[in-house]
Design a protein around this motif. Structure first.
Motif: not given
Length: 275
Positions: A232-234, A110-113, A221-223, A214-216
Protein backbone atom coordinates in the motif's frame (compact mmCIF):
# COMPACT_ATOMS: atom_id res chain seq x y z
CA UNK A 1 20.29 -20.06 -16.86
CA UNK A 2 23.39 -22.05 -15.98
CA UNK A 3 25.46 -19.70 -18.18
CA UNK A 4 24.21 -16.71 -16.18
CA UNK A 5 24.97 -18.46 -12.89
CA UNK A 6 28.49 -19.38 -14.02
CA UNK A 7 29.15 -15.81 -15.18
CA UNK A 8 28.03 -14.13 -11.97
CA UNK A 9 29.78 -16.74 -9.82
CA UNK A 10 33.11 -15.47 -11.12
CA UNK A 11 32.22 -12.01 -12.45
CA UNK A 12 35.44 -9.93 -12.65
CA UNK A 13 35.61 -6.69 -10.68
CA UNK A 14 36.29 -4.92 -13.98
CA UNK A 15 32.94 -6.08 -15.36
CA UNK A 16 31.12 -4.84 -12.25
CA UNK A 17 32.83 -1.48 -12.63
CA UNK A 18 31.86 -1.35 -16.30
CA UNK A 19 28.23 -1.95 -15.37
CA UNK A 20 28.32 1.09 -13.10
CA UNK A 21 30.16 3.38 -15.50
CA UNK A 22 28.48 2.01 -18.62
CA UNK A 23 25.02 2.42 -17.10
CA UNK A 24 25.64 6.05 -16.23
CA UNK A 25 27.07 6.72 -19.70
CA UNK A 26 24.16 5.01 -21.48
CA UNK A 27 21.40 6.79 -19.57
CA UNK A 28 23.34 10.08 -19.72
CA UNK A 29 23.08 9.84 -23.52
CA UNK A 30 19.43 8.83 -23.31
CA UNK A 31 18.71 11.92 -21.20
CA UNK A 32 19.96 14.09 -24.04
CA UNK A 33 17.95 12.17 -26.63
CA UNK A 34 14.58 11.88 -24.87
CA UNK A 35 14.61 14.16 -21.79
CA UNK A 36 11.65 14.32 -19.44
CA UNK A 37 12.57 17.85 -18.30
CA UNK A 38 14.77 20.43 -20.00
CA UNK A 39 16.74 21.27 -16.86
CA UNK A 40 18.50 24.62 -16.84
CA UNK A 41 21.55 23.46 -14.95
CA UNK A 42 25.22 22.72 -15.45
CA UNK A 43 24.96 19.00 -16.05
CA UNK A 44 28.64 18.19 -15.50
CA UNK A 45 28.86 20.26 -12.31
CA UNK A 46 25.68 18.62 -11.01
CA UNK A 47 27.07 15.18 -11.84
CA UNK A 48 30.35 15.91 -10.06
CA UNK A 49 28.55 16.20 -6.70
CA UNK A 50 26.68 12.94 -7.24
CA UNK A 51 29.79 11.14 -8.51
CA UNK A 52 31.60 12.20 -5.34
CA UNK A 53 28.96 10.32 -3.35
CA UNK A 54 29.23 7.38 -5.77
CA UNK A 55 32.93 7.17 -4.94
CA UNK A 56 32.28 7.35 -1.17
CA UNK A 57 29.77 4.50 -1.53
CA UNK A 58 32.40 2.39 -3.29
CA UNK A 59 34.97 3.24 -0.62
CA UNK A 60 32.55 2.19 2.14
CA UNK A 61 31.47 -1.04 0.47
CA UNK A 62 34.83 -2.28 -0.80
CA UNK A 63 36.48 -3.03 2.58
CA UNK A 64 33.20 -4.50 3.91
CA UNK A 65 32.70 -6.86 0.97
CA UNK A 66 34.37 -9.76 2.79
CA UNK A 67 31.51 -9.66 5.35
CA UNK A 68 29.03 -10.21 2.52
CA UNK A 69 31.05 -13.14 1.18
CA UNK A 70 31.42 -14.73 4.63
CA UNK A 71 27.70 -14.29 5.32
CA UNK A 72 26.74 -15.99 2.06
CA UNK A 73 29.24 -18.81 2.62
CA UNK A 74 27.92 -19.37 6.15
CA UNK A 75 24.30 -19.53 4.97
CA UNK A 76 25.13 -22.06 2.24
CA UNK A 77 27.35 -24.18 4.50
CA UNK A 78 24.65 -24.34 7.18
CA UNK A 79 21.72 -24.73 4.77
CA UNK A 80 20.26 -21.55 6.23
CA UNK A 81 17.86 -19.16 4.54
CA UNK A 82 14.43 -19.17 2.92
CA UNK A 83 15.45 -20.42 -0.52
CA UNK A 84 17.43 -23.26 1.05
CA UNK A 85 14.35 -24.43 2.97
CA UNK A 86 12.10 -24.58 -0.09
CA UNK A 87 11.49 -27.77 -2.12
CA UNK A 88 13.56 -28.43 -5.22
CA UNK A 89 12.59 -26.16 -8.10
CA UNK A 90 13.87 -25.07 -11.52
CA UNK A 91 16.97 -22.90 -11.33
CA UNK A 92 15.23 -19.93 -12.97
CA UNK A 93 12.47 -19.96 -10.33
CA UNK A 94 15.05 -20.36 -7.55
CA UNK A 95 16.86 -17.28 -8.90
CA UNK A 96 13.71 -15.15 -9.20
CA UNK A 97 12.53 -15.97 -5.68
CA UNK A 98 15.99 -15.24 -4.27
CA UNK A 99 16.21 -11.91 -6.09
CA UNK A 100 12.75 -10.93 -4.85
CA UNK A 101 13.61 -11.63 -1.21
CA UNK A 102 16.93 -9.78 -1.51
CA UNK A 103 15.10 -6.83 -3.06
CA UNK A 104 12.38 -6.85 -0.38
CA UNK A 105 14.76 -6.79 2.60
CA UNK A 106 17.89 -5.19 1.15
CA UNK A 107 16.15 -2.41 -0.79
CA UNK A 108 12.43 -1.90 -0.10
CA UNK A 109 12.42 -2.47 3.66
CA UNK A 110 15.52 -0.43 4.50
CA UNK A 111 14.30 2.35 2.21
CA UNK A 112 10.91 2.40 3.96
CA UNK A 113 12.67 2.36 7.34
CA UNK A 114 14.82 5.35 6.39
CA UNK A 115 11.64 7.35 5.96
CA UNK A 116 10.25 6.29 9.35
CA UNK A 117 13.28 6.71 11.65
CA UNK A 118 14.37 10.35 11.98
CA UNK A 119 18.11 9.78 12.40
CA UNK A 120 18.13 7.50 9.37
CA UNK A 121 16.11 10.04 7.43
CA UNK A 122 18.71 12.73 8.17
CA UNK A 123 21.25 10.62 6.26
CA UNK A 124 18.86 9.58 3.49
CA UNK A 125 17.55 13.05 2.69
CA UNK A 126 20.86 13.87 0.98
CA UNK A 127 19.53 11.61 -1.79
CA UNK A 128 16.21 13.48 -1.83
CA UNK A 129 17.73 16.95 -1.76
CA UNK A 130 18.70 16.77 -5.45
CA UNK A 131 16.69 19.42 -7.32
CA UNK A 132 17.56 17.94 -10.73
CA UNK A 133 16.96 14.21 -10.58
CA UNK A 134 18.84 12.35 -13.30
CA UNK A 135 20.72 9.07 -13.68
CA UNK A 136 23.60 10.28 -11.45
CA UNK A 137 21.13 10.83 -8.59
CA UNK A 138 20.87 7.04 -8.24
CA UNK A 139 24.24 6.96 -6.49
CA UNK A 140 23.83 10.10 -4.36
CA UNK A 141 24.02 8.59 -0.86
CA UNK A 142 25.72 9.89 2.26
CA UNK A 143 28.58 7.60 3.43
CA UNK A 144 26.67 7.00 6.66
CA UNK A 145 23.66 5.76 4.71
CA UNK A 146 25.94 3.49 2.69
CA UNK A 147 26.94 1.78 5.95
CA UNK A 148 23.45 0.91 7.17
CA UNK A 149 22.31 -0.02 3.67
CA UNK A 150 25.24 -2.46 3.60
CA UNK A 151 24.11 -3.87 6.96
CA UNK A 152 20.62 -4.56 5.62
CA UNK A 153 22.01 -6.07 2.42
CA UNK A 154 24.01 -8.48 4.57
CA UNK A 155 20.92 -9.32 6.64
CA UNK A 156 19.02 -9.93 3.40
CA UNK A 157 21.72 -12.30 2.14
CA UNK A 158 21.56 -14.38 5.34
CA UNK A 159 17.74 -14.48 5.53
CA UNK A 160 17.54 -15.36 1.84
CA UNK A 161 20.36 -17.90 2.04
CA UNK A 162 21.72 -16.46 -1.20
CA UNK A 163 24.86 -17.85 -2.84
CA UNK A 164 27.35 -15.23 -4.03
CA UNK A 165 26.41 -15.58 -7.70
CA UNK A 166 22.90 -14.50 -6.75
CA UNK A 167 24.23 -11.61 -4.64
CA UNK A 168 26.36 -10.37 -7.56
CA UNK A 169 23.41 -10.72 -9.94
CA UNK A 170 21.18 -8.81 -7.52
CA UNK A 171 23.72 -6.00 -7.06
CA UNK A 172 24.24 -5.69 -10.81
CA UNK A 173 20.50 -5.46 -11.49
CA UNK A 174 20.11 -3.02 -8.61
CA UNK A 175 22.78 -0.66 -9.97
CA UNK A 176 21.50 -0.61 -13.56
CA UNK A 177 17.79 -0.42 -12.72
CA UNK A 178 18.38 2.33 -10.17
CA UNK A 179 20.19 4.36 -12.85
CA UNK A 180 17.28 3.62 -15.20
CA UNK A 181 14.46 4.66 -12.88
CA UNK A 182 16.23 7.85 -11.77
CA UNK A 183 17.12 8.88 -15.32
CA UNK A 184 15.65 12.10 -16.71
CA UNK A 185 14.05 10.29 -19.64
CA UNK A 186 10.57 10.33 -21.09
CA UNK A 187 9.31 6.92 -22.14
CA UNK A 188 5.97 6.60 -23.95
CA UNK A 189 3.35 6.57 -21.19
CA UNK A 190 1.97 3.19 -22.24
CA UNK A 191 5.44 1.66 -22.11
CA UNK A 192 6.33 3.19 -18.74
CA UNK A 193 3.02 2.00 -17.29
CA UNK A 194 3.49 -1.52 -18.67
CA UNK A 195 7.02 -1.72 -17.27
CA UNK A 196 5.83 -0.50 -13.86
CA UNK A 197 3.75 -3.64 -13.30
CA UNK A 198 6.95 -5.68 -13.13
CA UNK A 199 9.87 -3.37 -12.31
CA UNK A 200 10.16 0.19 -11.03
CA UNK A 201 9.87 2.54 -14.00
CA UNK A 202 11.08 6.16 -14.25
CA UNK A 203 7.58 7.63 -13.85
CA UNK A 204 6.98 5.46 -10.78
CA UNK A 205 10.22 6.37 -9.03
CA UNK A 206 10.15 10.05 -9.96
CA UNK A 207 7.01 10.33 -7.82
CA UNK A 208 9.15 9.37 -4.83
CA UNK A 209 11.36 12.40 -5.55
CA UNK A 210 8.47 14.91 -5.51
CA UNK A 211 9.36 17.46 -2.86
CA UNK A 212 6.41 17.01 -0.47
CA UNK A 213 4.57 14.27 1.40
CA UNK A 214 2.74 11.98 0.86
CA UNK A 215 4.61 11.48 -2.43
CA UNK A 216 8.03 11.48 -0.74
CA UNK A 217 6.82 8.63 1.47
CA UNK A 218 5.75 6.34 -1.35
CA UNK A 219 7.13 4.19 -4.18
CA UNK A 220 10.09 2.82 -2.22
CA UNK A 221 10.86 -0.02 -4.65
CA UNK A 222 14.20 -0.48 -6.33
CA UNK A 223 13.92 -3.45 -8.68
CA UNK A 224 10.48 -5.02 -8.32
CA UNK A 225 7.39 -2.80 -8.22
CA UNK A 226 5.23 -5.45 -6.52
CA UNK A 227 6.25 -4.43 -3.00
CA UNK A 228 4.72 -0.95 -3.19
CA UNK A 229 1.49 -2.32 -4.58
CA UNK A 230 1.40 -5.15 -2.05
CA UNK A 231 2.11 -2.99 1.02
CA UNK A 232 0.00 0.00 0.00
CA UNK A 233 2.88 2.44 -0.55
CA UNK A 234 2.22 3.01 -4.25
CA UNK A 235 1.38 6.56 -5.35
CA UNK A 236 1.06 8.49 -8.59
CA UNK A 237 1.42 12.07 -9.76
CA UNK A 238 1.35 13.52 -13.27
CA UNK A 239 4.74 14.28 -14.82
CA UNK A 240 3.85 17.93 -15.28
CA UNK A 241 3.22 18.33 -11.53
CA UNK A 242 6.58 16.94 -10.40
CA UNK A 243 8.86 19.22 -8.37
CA UNK A 244 12.09 17.57 -7.30
CA UNK A 245 13.88 18.06 -3.98
CA UNK A 246 12.77 17.92 -0.37
CA UNK A 247 10.75 20.76 1.08
CA UNK A 248 13.04 21.28 4.08
CA UNK A 249 16.19 21.69 1.97
CA UNK A 250 15.22 23.58 -1.18
CA UNK A 251 18.05 26.13 -0.93
CA UNK A 252 20.78 25.38 -3.53
CA UNK A 253 23.36 26.63 -1.02
CA UNK A 254 22.54 23.54 1.07
CA UNK A 255 21.85 20.95 -1.60
CA UNK A 256 24.31 21.65 -4.42
CA UNK A 257 27.59 21.60 -2.51
CA UNK A 258 29.40 18.67 -0.92
CA UNK A 259 30.43 20.14 2.51
CA UNK A 260 26.88 21.15 3.60
CA UNK A 261 25.48 17.86 2.31
CA UNK A 262 27.96 15.90 4.44
CA UNK A 263 26.92 17.92 7.51
CA UNK A 264 23.13 17.54 7.16
CA UNK A 265 22.79 14.29 9.19
CA UNK A 266 24.32 16.02 12.21
CA UNK A 267 21.99 19.02 12.13
CA UNK A 268 18.65 19.38 13.91
CA UNK A 269 15.70 17.58 12.36
CA UNK A 270 13.44 19.77 10.25
CA UNK A 271 9.79 18.66 10.10
CA UNK A 272 8.06 18.69 6.69
CA UNK A 273 6.96 22.13 5.57
CA UNK A 274 4.20 21.02 3.18
CA UNK A 275 2.08 17.93 2.74
Amino acid sequence: MEVIVDYFRTIPSLHRSLLLVGGIAFFWIMESAVPLFQFKYKKVKHASVNIFFTITTILVNFPLAFILVKSSDWAIANNFGIINWLPDMPLWLYAILGLMILDLIGAYFIHWLEHQVKWMWMFHLIHHSDLHVDTTTANRHHPGESVFRFVFTTIAVVITGAPMWMVFLYQSLSVVLSQFNHANISLPRWLDKAISYLIVSPDMHHVHHHYTQPYTDSNYGNIFSIWDRLFGTYNFIERKDLIYGIDTYMDPVENEHIPPLLKIPFESYRPPVNS
